[in-house]
Design a protein around this motif. Structure first.
Motif, PDB file in Angstrom:
ATOM      1  N   UNK A  81      11.975   7.679   6.916  1.00  0.00           N
ATOM      2  CA  UNK A  81      11.690   7.148   8.243  1.00  0.00           C
ATOM      3  C   UNK A  81      11.291   5.692   8.065  1.00  0.00           C
ATOM      4  N   UNK A  82      12.037   4.812   8.689  1.00  0.00           N
ATOM      5  CA  UNK A  82      11.807   3.375   8.562  1.00  0.00           C
ATOM      6  C   UNK A  82      11.193   2.859   9.859  1.00  0.00           C
ATOM      7  N   UNK A  83      10.079   2.142   9.732  1.00  0.00           N
ATOM      8  CA  UNK A  83       9.463   1.456  10.867  1.00  0.00           C
ATOM      9  C   UNK A  83       9.908  -0.007  10.824  1.00  0.00           C
ATOM     10  N   UNK A  84      10.646  -0.422  11.826  1.00  0.00           N
ATOM     11  CA  UNK A  84      11.204  -1.770  11.857  1.00  0.00           C
ATOM     12  C   UNK A  84      10.650  -2.517  13.065  1.00  0.00           C
ATOM     13  N   UNK A  85       9.843  -3.530  12.799  1.00  0.00           N
ATOM     14  CA  UNK A  85       9.274  -4.352  13.869  1.00  0.00           C
ATOM     15  C   UNK A  85       9.946  -5.710  13.937  1.00  0.00           C
ATOM     16  N   UNK A  86       9.999  -6.271  15.127  1.00  0.00           N
ATOM     17  CA  UNK A  86      10.634  -7.569  15.315  1.00  0.00           C
ATOM     18  C   UNK A  86       9.747  -8.444  16.200  1.00  0.00           C
ATOM     19  N   UNK A  87       9.555  -9.676  15.768  1.00  0.00           N
ATOM     20  CA  UNK A  87       8.794 -10.664  16.524  1.00  0.00           C
ATOM     21  C   UNK A  87       9.556 -11.987  16.467  1.00  0.00           C
TER      22      UNK A  87
ATOM     23  N   UNK B 266      11.372  -9.893  10.846  1.00  0.00           N
ATOM     24  CA  UNK B 266      11.538  -8.445  10.738  1.00  0.00           C
ATOM     25  C   UNK B 266      10.504  -7.902   9.749  1.00  0.00           C
ATOM     26  N   UNK B 267       9.796  -6.868  10.158  1.00  0.00           N
ATOM     27  CA  UNK B 267       8.818  -6.216   9.283  1.00  0.00           C
ATOM     28  C   UNK B 267       9.263  -4.772   9.075  1.00  0.00           C
ATOM     29  N   UNK B 268       9.455  -4.394   7.794  1.00  0.00           N
ATOM     30  CA  UNK B 268       9.951  -3.061   7.460  1.00  0.00           C
ATOM     31  C   UNK B 268       8.921  -2.301   6.638  1.00  0.00           C
ATOM     32  N   UNK B 269       8.737  -1.036   7.021  1.00  0.00           N
ATOM     33  CA  UNK B 269       7.880  -0.123   6.255  1.00  0.00           C
ATOM     34  C   UNK B 269       8.601   1.221   6.173  1.00  0.00           C
ATOM     35  N   UNK B 270       8.682   1.793   4.968  1.00  0.00           N
ATOM     36  CA  UNK B 270       9.469   3.003   4.748  1.00  0.00           C
ATOM     37  C   UNK B 270       8.580   4.163   4.338  1.00  0.00           C
ATOM     38  N   UNK B 271       8.796   5.330   4.963  1.00  0.00           N
ATOM     39  CA  UNK B 271       8.112   6.575   4.601  1.00  0.00           C
ATOM     40  C   UNK B 271       9.138   7.559   4.046  1.00  0.00           C
ATOM     41  N   UNK B 272       8.810   8.215   2.923  1.00  0.00           N
ATOM     42  CA  UNK B 272       9.738   9.136   2.257  1.00  0.00           C
ATOM     43  C   UNK B 272       9.656  10.515   2.889  1.00  0.00           C
ATOM     44  N   UNK B 273      10.829  11.125   3.127  1.00  0.00           N
ATOM     45  CA  UNK B 273      10.906  12.475   3.687  1.00  0.00           C
ATOM     46  C   UNK B 273      11.512  13.481   2.715  1.00  0.00           C
ATOM     47  N   UNK B 274      12.128  13.009   1.635  1.00  0.00           N
ATOM     48  CA  UNK B 274      12.757  13.902   0.641  1.00  0.00           C
ATOM     49  C   UNK B 274      12.122  13.638  -0.726  1.00  0.00           C
ATOM     50  N   UNK B 275      11.950  14.688  -1.566  1.00  0.00           N
ATOM     51  CA  UNK B 275      11.253  14.507  -2.850  1.00  0.00           C
ATOM     52  C   UNK B 275      12.018  13.634  -3.843  1.00  0.00           C
ATOM     53  N   UNK B 276      13.327  13.522  -3.729  1.00  0.00           N
ATOM     54  CA  UNK B 276      14.093  12.769  -4.711  1.00  0.00           C
ATOM     55  C   UNK B 276      14.344  11.318  -4.288  1.00  0.00           C
TER      56      UNK B 276
END
Length: 362
Positions: free
Chosen positions: A243-249, A278-288
């Motif tokens: 899941x990627x959180x993508x912010x834009x200003x 652009x500000x990106x933050x990534x959360x992992x959803x799969x173990x690999x």
């Protein structure tokens, strides 16, 4: 009847007579004059006068001809006073004729030639305050202005110079202050602030991205210059792996040219340029899957814009703009699988943006 009762009765009778409505007719020859009359109505709403508009040609010609036309207009409408406007270049004069006592009041203010601007609104408010002062004096039975000789055929009207004590007293202090303010604003240009919201289709998320906007503008002449800050809400881009959180200003500067202007509505075309972060933050959803650390990138934007503004009050308005932004250097979201890059999305190079804001004219 006791003396006290008689005094009360006389007072009530006087108050009833003072509150009796009377008619003043206003000649309206253009959209600008109709807008000016609305300002006068707003300032005179507490008086017992009824302002009736009379569409038709302007009361022009010599002072004698204007007075005769005012007398005829008053006779048709059974009016005690007649009000009309005369534009001379950048200035507009309001005239109020009180027919019974043959008084003529005049006052002028600088409105400029572009209705709807701050300079025009300030001058219009000054004229409305001056007209209210004249109507209030007629209502009180002490008309302001000069006395027109009874035999207008032999003795033309004479308007006293603005420096005489009578003319100075004819304008309330608020009107004089407003007129001086409009002159100062005309010298440095018109400026405003805006706050609102925006939405764009960017190609990253199906619903695009939305956020709030702050702006400041300045119009030194025909061109309008604007600085704009956009803060976007982060978009959540989710698939089976992450899941990627993508912010834009964004921060941008715009220059516009009003090409269609009316009393309250104007349409502007312009062009702008700026930068998007652009500000990106990534959360992992799969173990690999291993997430990349948060990152910030920026891109250049430029493009045309169409903007419309509706001004419903002297200091308030609302505007809507539609722009087509070209992004150079926008980030691409991708995975690295076995040393190969797999794109997850790189957005659109050309994206439409809708902007709506409340505009405040200090």
């Amino acid at each position: 009847m006791s003396l006290a009762a008689a005094v009360v009765l006389v007072a009530l009778s006087s108050a009833s007579m003072a509150a009796e409505p009377w008619t003043a007719v206003a000649r309206v020859a253009s959209e600008e004059e109709a807008a000016l009359l609305e300002r006068v109505k707003g300032q005179s709403s507490d008086l017992s006068v009824t302002l009736e508009p009379s569409p038709g040609g302007s009361l022009t010609g010599t002072p004698v001809e204007q007075w005769r036309a005012a007398e005829q207009l008053a006779a048709r409408h059974d009016a005690r006073a007649v009000l009309w406007f005369v534009r001379e270049g950048q200035d507009v004069r309001v005239l109020v004729a009180e027919l019974d006592g043959r008084h003529l009041f005049t006052r002028e203010a600088r409105l400029g030639e572009v209705p709807g601007t701050l300079e025009w609104s300030a001058g219009a408010e000054a004229l409305a305050l001056a007209a209210r002062s004249a109507l209030r004096a007629v209502d009180a039975g002490a008309p302001l202005g000069v006395v027109v000789p009874p035999r207008v055929d032999d003795a033309p009207m004479v308007t006293p110079p603005a420096s005489t004590a009578r003319a100075v007293d004819a304008v309330p202090r608020d009107a004089a202050a407003t007129s001086l303010a409009s002159q100062r604003e005309g010298a440095v240009g018109t400026w405003w602030l805006s706050v609102g919201g925006h939405a764009a289709l960017d190609g990253y998320a199906r619903a695009g991205h939305q956020g709030v906007s702050l702006g400041a503008g300045w119009q030194p002449g025909r061109w309008r210059l604007r600085l704009q800050l956009l803060a976007g809400l982060p978009a959540r881009l989710r698939d089976a792996r992450t899941e990627v959180s993508l912010g834009q200003h964004a921060a941008s500067a715009w220059a516009g040219w009003p090409w269609a202007v009316t009393q309250r509505l104007d349409v502007e075309v312009g062009v702008g340029a700026g930068a998007v972060v652009f500000r990106r933050r990534t959360s992992v959803l799969a173990p690999d899957v291993e997430a990349a650390p948060p990152a910030m990138t920026w891109a250049l934007l430029t493009g045309p814009e169409l903007r419309a503004r509706w001004r419903w009050a002297a200091r308030l308005g609302v505007e809507a703009g539609l722009s087509a932004e070209v992004l150079l250097g926008r980030p691409e979201l991708r995975y690295v699988i076995d040393g190969n890059f797999v794109s997850r999305g790189d957005g659109w190079a050309l994206r439409p943006r809708l902007h709506v804001a409340l505009v405040v004219f200090p």
